[in-house]
Write a protein that holds these residues in place. Sequence first.
Motif, PDB file in Angstrom:
ATOM      1  N   GLY A  32       0.800  -1.218   0.000  1.00  0.00           N
ATOM      2  CA  GLY A  32       0.000   0.000   0.000  1.00  0.00           C
ATOM      3  C   GLY A  32       0.832   1.266   0.000  1.00  0.00           C
ATOM      4  O   GLY A  32       0.682   2.127  -0.879  1.00  0.00           O
ATOM      5  N   ILE A  33       1.750   1.377   0.956  1.00  0.00           N
ATOM      6  CA  ILE A  33       2.565   2.585   1.039  1.00  0.00           C
ATOM      7  C   ILE A  33       3.547   2.646  -0.127  1.00  0.00           C
ATOM      8  O   ILE A  33       3.883   3.734  -0.618  1.00  0.00           O
ATOM      9  CB  ILE A  33       3.295   2.674   2.402  1.00  0.00           C
ATOM     10  N   GLY A  34       4.001   1.461  -0.613  1.00  0.00           N
ATOM     11  CA  GLY A  34       4.894   1.451  -1.772  1.00  0.00           C
ATOM     12  C   GLY A  34       4.218   2.000  -3.008  1.00  0.00           C
ATOM     13  O   GLY A  34       4.799   2.788  -3.762  1.00  0.00           O
ATOM     14  N   VAL A  35       2.948   1.604  -3.228  1.00  0.00           N
ATOM     15  CA  VAL A  35       2.182   2.119  -4.360  1.00  0.00           C
ATOM     16  C   VAL A  35       1.912   3.608  -4.196  1.00  0.00           C
ATOM     17  O   VAL A  35       2.037   4.393  -5.148  1.00  0.00           O
ATOM     18  CB  VAL A  35       0.858   1.336  -4.512  1.00  0.00           C
ATOM     19  N   VAL A  36       1.548   4.020  -2.975  1.00  0.00           N
ATOM     20  CA  VAL A  36       1.284   5.441  -2.726  1.00  0.00           C
ATOM     21  C   VAL A  36       2.521   6.288  -3.014  1.00  0.00           C
ATOM     22  O   VAL A  36       2.448   7.321  -3.695  1.00  0.00           O
ATOM     23  CB  VAL A  36       0.801   5.656  -1.278  1.00  0.00           C
ATOM     24  N   LEU A  37       3.678   5.855  -2.510  1.00  0.00           N
ATOM     25  CA  LEU A  37       4.900   6.631  -2.719  1.00  0.00           C
ATOM     26  C   LEU A  37       5.281   6.687  -4.194  1.00  0.00           C
ATOM     27  O   LEU A  37       5.705   7.737  -4.701  1.00  0.00           O
ATOM     28  CB  LEU A  37       6.051   6.024  -1.902  1.00  0.00           C
ATOM     29  N   LEU A  38       5.115   5.564  -4.904  1.00  0.00           N
ATOM     30  CA  LEU A  38       5.477   5.519  -6.319  1.00  0.00           C
ATOM     31  C   LEU A  38       4.536   6.390  -7.152  1.00  0.00           C
ATOM     32  O   LEU A  38       4.989   7.245  -7.925  1.00  0.00           O
ATOM     33  CB  LEU A  38       5.442   4.074  -6.821  1.00  0.00           C
ATOM     34  N   VAL A  39       3.227   6.188  -7.003  1.00  0.00           N
ATOM     35  CA  VAL A  39       2.259   6.897  -7.832  1.00  0.00           C
ATOM     36  C   VAL A  39       2.209   8.377  -7.476  1.00  0.00           C
ATOM     37  O   VAL A  39       2.148   9.244  -8.363  1.00  0.00           O
ATOM     38  CB  VAL A  39       0.864   6.251  -7.699  1.00  0.00           C
ATOM     39  N   GLN A  40       2.266   8.702  -6.181  1.00  0.00           N
ATOM     40  CA  GLN A  40       2.251  10.118  -5.788  1.00  0.00           C
ATOM     41  C   GLN A  40       3.504  10.833  -6.291  1.00  0.00           C
ATOM     42  O   GLN A  40       3.452  11.988  -6.719  1.00  0.00           O
ATOM     43  CB  GLN A  40       2.130  10.240  -4.272  1.00  0.00           C
TER      44      GLN A  40
END
Length: 400
Positions: A32-40
């Motif tokens: 979850g946080i990995g996707v958030v950091l990447l996409v954001q």
Amino acid sequence: MVGPYRGLFNGPGVKGFVLAGFVGRMPMSMLGIGVVLLVQGLTGSYAIAGAVAGVCNIAFAIAAPLSGRLVDRFGQSRVIIPFAAVNALALAALMLSARLDLPQWTLYAAGLLVGATSLSLGSMVRARWSHLHGGSAKLHTAFAFESVADEVIFVTGPALVTVLATMVNPYAGLIVALACMFSGSIALALQRRTQPPVQPVRSAGGTPILIPGVALLSCVYLGLGAVFGSVDLITVAFAEEHGAKGAAGFLLAAFAGGSMVSGLWFGSRSWRISLRGRFVRSLGVFVVGLLPIMFIGDVRIMAAGLFLAGLAISPTLITGFSLTERLVPPSLLTEGMAWISTSIGFGVAIGAWAGGRLTETFGPSNAYGFSLAAAFLAVVVGLAGSGLLRLPEAPSPAKS
């Protein structure tokens, strides 16, 4: 505190499936946080980042009971291997879509497949414990240990993926998550002697969600999942707002750290209070613990606040899984536990979406109000329907 845990891992193959399950479910705190950091980082939008993470969680929430039913019908080994292979390919496709700057819809499509092929390894490990210690007081200790293991994952995972994504490469955290998922899942699948045997289904078309107590627990965990999903995303924005985005993982680790400490303590005790009583009390403590975080404006104080807020998480999860194990017939056990995971997954998706929208509109501190409201709603539902959770107590420790 350590006493009840002695001897828990002495059975043949126990250490192997515990270790494999631990490694295999590391991505549940990293994805979850990995996707958030990447996409954001690519789009500059927390709303889009929350939406992509939400798609992953919704897909998982829908698919988890179905994969759980497949496991109950065909056994863990026959289901884990193909699902793990497709999940690895889907996660690689998500990262490639971001790396090659493909159209935005490809992120959602890959995220959908990632979520749909993510297995609830925690449910499978708990099913193995239930097969070994069902009807024994040791099962309470085993479930407590698994909740502590979950929280160790949630302590280390967010911090690890944040450090990798911000200091090494935006994709590094998700690459490590992929490696953990695949290696742990395959290792668990290969350990056939400890997996629960496939049991005949005694009621055609039956599903655990139709059991009133399981339905109630699912509603409660939907609210708690919304807390987890919103806190994860809002805390990243809170850290960035205060000039410490790299500390986001450590703040989330503090939240999980409180749960880890309480889980160790909770599992070491022999309780006279009923499972239902423990569940209701844990819910009440959870909502009270969340109150202060709306009023904190310092990163270091927020770490302490999140630690205190996390103290009620493990007791709530331990009692919830224990109640499910008592309410669900053995032939549907994995699917029954998967319904708890799927409810949390739906809640996380709702929380991530709402947290992203509210953070961009009102700021992170105000957005924490959604987390508090979701926790309060879970408490109201749990209290109102707690009569559905009355059941005979398990055998006392003296008889185990």
